[in-house]
Design an enzyme around this catalytic site. Structure first.
Site, PDB file in Angstrom:
ATOM      1  N   GLN A 249      -8.773  -7.107 -10.424  1.00 54.73           N
ATOM      2  CA  GLN A 249      -9.512  -5.939 -10.100  1.00 54.73           C
ATOM      3  C   GLN A 249      -9.136  -4.576 -10.612  1.00 54.73           C
ATOM      4  O   GLN A 249     -10.114  -3.781 -11.189  1.00 54.73           O
ATOM      5  CB  GLN A 249      -9.175  -5.673  -8.590  1.00 54.73           C
TER       6      GLN A 249
ATOM      7  N   HIS B 136       0.945  -1.106  -0.054  1.00 57.43           N
ATOM      8  CA  HIS B 136       0.093  -0.033   0.122  1.00 57.43           C
ATOM      9  C   HIS B 136       0.798   1.324  -0.162  1.00 57.43           C
ATOM     10  O   HIS B 136       0.508   2.127  -0.758  1.00 57.43           O
ATOM     11  CB  HIS B 136      -0.820   0.257   1.351  1.00 57.43           C
TER      12      HIS B 136
ATOM     13  N   GLN C  36     -17.974  -6.721  -0.776  1.00 56.08           N
ATOM     14  CA  GLN C  36     -17.136  -7.416  -1.645  1.00 56.08           C
ATOM     15  C   GLN C  36     -16.892  -8.785  -0.771  1.00 56.08           C
ATOM     16  O   GLN C  36     -16.052  -9.467  -1.475  1.00 56.08           O
ATOM     17  CB  GLN C  36     -16.071  -6.783  -1.931  1.00 56.08           C
TER      18      GLN C  36
ATOM     19  N   LYS D  38      -1.132  -6.737  -7.831  1.00 56.32           N
ATOM     20  CA  LYS D  38      -1.508  -7.680  -7.050  1.00 56.32           C
ATOM     21  C   LYS D  38      -2.763  -8.368  -7.264  1.00 56.32           C
ATOM     22  O   LYS D  38      -3.074  -9.384  -7.219  1.00 56.32           O
ATOM     23  CB  LYS D  38      -1.056  -7.253  -5.341  1.00 56.32           C
TER      24      LYS D  38
HETATM   25  P1  AMP Z   1      -6.752  -3.641  -0.125  1.00 57.83           P
HETATM   26  O1  AMP Z   1      -6.423  -2.991   1.097  1.00 57.83           O
HETATM   27  O2  AMP Z   1      -6.104  -5.162  -0.134  1.00 57.83           O
HETATM   28  O3  AMP Z   1      -8.061  -3.669  -0.812  1.00 57.83           O
HETATM   29  O4  AMP Z   1      -5.414  -3.346  -1.135  1.00 57.83           O
HETATM   30  C1  AMP Z   1      -5.434  -1.699  -1.538  1.00 57.83           C
HETATM   31  C2  AMP Z   1      -4.657  -1.587  -2.551  1.00 57.83           C
HETATM   32  O5  AMP Z   1      -3.292  -2.005  -2.646  1.00 57.83           O
HETATM   33  C3  AMP Z   1      -5.287  -2.338  -3.697  1.00 57.83           C
HETATM   34  O6  AMP Z   1      -4.941  -1.721  -4.994  1.00 57.83           O
HETATM   35  C4  AMP Z   1      -4.209  -3.720  -3.934  1.00 57.83           C
HETATM   36  O7  AMP Z   1      -4.030  -4.010  -5.205  1.00 57.83           O
HETATM   37  C5  AMP Z   1      -2.772  -2.812  -3.606  1.00 57.83           C
HETATM   38  N1  AMP Z   1      -2.020  -3.908  -2.994  1.00 57.83           N
HETATM   39  C6  AMP Z   1      -2.259  -4.836  -2.210  1.00 57.83           C
HETATM   40  N2  AMP Z   1      -1.133  -5.586  -1.900  1.00 57.83           N
HETATM   41  C7  AMP Z   1      -0.352  -5.041  -2.812  1.00 57.83           C
HETATM   42  C8  AMP Z   1       1.207  -5.497  -2.863  1.00 57.83           C
HETATM   43  N3  AMP Z   1       1.738  -6.492  -2.381  1.00 57.83           N
HETATM   44  N4  AMP Z   1       1.880  -4.562  -3.830  1.00 57.83           N
HETATM   45  C9  AMP Z   1       1.363  -3.559  -4.448  1.00 57.83           C
HETATM   46  N5  AMP Z   1      -0.038  -3.286  -4.224  1.00 57.83           N
HETATM   47  C10 AMP Z   1      -0.537  -3.890  -3.347  1.00 57.83           C
END
Ligand code: AMP
Length: 308
Positions: free
Chosen positions: A156, A37, A61, A152
């Site tokens: 999405q 993040h 979701q 990742k």
């Molecule tokens: P989430 O909080 O899991 O919904 O993720 C929020 C954003 O962070 C989304 O756009 C994810 O794809 C991105 N994200 C999650 N894990 C990673 C990672 N390891 N590297 C880069 N972006 C990430």
């Protein structure tokens, strides 16, 4: 850094920044923030004059109520990370701020077709309707902006890009490379729920992906052969149960019979009771040794893969 609970205050803050001539970078998250993040927020900070982050665990979701309840929540640490990474404003809305009729289903939801049919869409019914609905709301309240998403969650990114295009939203979707641990495991808020033994086992997912990516860059064009490579590597680790191994055309997530050009390899697997997803890109016959780009927690050299 301002921390806001109200959608209308958040929108006014972004309007003010835009009126002052600043470009808005938006980073939607569900909290439990890690270096993945952080890389999105830092990139937004480099490329935009004003960085807005949202933290909202979106109940719509989650197709599994247990998964929603078990989702980690670490707000205090999240705010420290965001302030350090350069966020200007953070929206942390309560659930009824986002869904006034909650727990009743909203009458209006957003469904994106085609790119949601397979992969996560097939294994998590309703998941992408929840994602598309909350992202549409976040983009509408944010207005014209650059919105940063991680590769990742490859499908999405495809869903968000498609809805932005179909609904003519004034948003540039920016896909950012996956940040990984020293052993290749993609950072995920869910990793915190792995036992020590499962944490060690989980690196088999990226090993399987990079093994197949290497075969793609060496010229492999048969998706079935790549799927069996990935399944074989996964099977070497007892306790890791594959939900799917897939090889798709990254432009539309279709499954070609013969591969050419860019290819995306994807895996979903259960490690203990934690469901993990990961993916990498590769180019057929690229043949060259490439390092994964994007920031990594520790330097990892993974042959044959592109992007993440
Ligand atoms: P989430 O909080 O899991 O919904 O993720 C929020 C954003 O962070 C989304 O756009 C994810 O794809 C991105 N994200 C999650 N894990 C990673 C990672 N390891 N590297 C880069 N972006 C990430």
């Amino acid at each position: 850094m301002r921390v806001l609970r109200s959608v209308s205050e958040f929108s006014s803050n972004l309007d003010e920044a835009r009126s002052a001539g600043l470009k808005i970078g938006l980073v939607p998250t569900m909290g439990a923030l890690h270096a993945g993040h952080r890389s999105l927020v830092e990139r937004a900070h480099r490329e935009c004059g004003f960085v807005a982050v949202t933290i909202f665990v979106n109940p719509l979701q989650f197709n599994d109520k247990g998964d929603l309840d078990a989702y980690p929540r670490t707000l205090e640490a999240d705010l420290v990370l965001l302030s350090d990474a350069g966020a200007d404003v953070v929206l942390v809305p309560g659930v009824t701020e986002m869904y006034p009729d909650y727990p009743a289903q909203p009458a209006t939801t957003v469904h994106v077709g085609v790119v949601t049919d397979g992969l996560e869409g097939a294994f998590r019914p309703g998941h992408f309707d929840g994602v598309a609905t909350v992202v549409t709301k976040l983009l509408c309240m944010s207005g014209r902006c650059r919105a940063y998403f991680g590769e990742k969650d490859f499908q999405q990114v495809a869903v968000v890009s498609r809805l932005v295009r179909d609904l003519l939203l004034p948003v540039d979707v920016i896909a950012c490379a996956t940040v990984r641990e020293y052993d290749g495991l993609a950072l995920s808020s869910r990793n915190a729920r792995l036992s020590d033994a499962d944490r060690k086992r989980a690196s088999v997912i990226s090993r399987a992906l990079f093994c197949a990516a290497k075969e793609v860059s060496a010229g492999e064009r048969d998706p079935e052969s790549l799927r069996s490579t990935m399944a074989g590597v996964l099977a070497s680790e007892p306790g890791v149960v594959a939900e799917y191994v897939a090889v798709v055309d990254p432009s539309d997530l279709s499954t070609p019979e013969r591969l050419s050009g860019e290819v995306r390899l994807l895996i979903a697997a259960r490690v203990g009771d934690v469901r993990l997803i990961d993916n990498v890109g590769a180019v057929v016959g690229a043949g060259v040794r490439q390092n994964v780009d994007g920031p990594a927690v520790k330097e990892t050299t993974l042959e044959g893969a592109t992007g993440s």
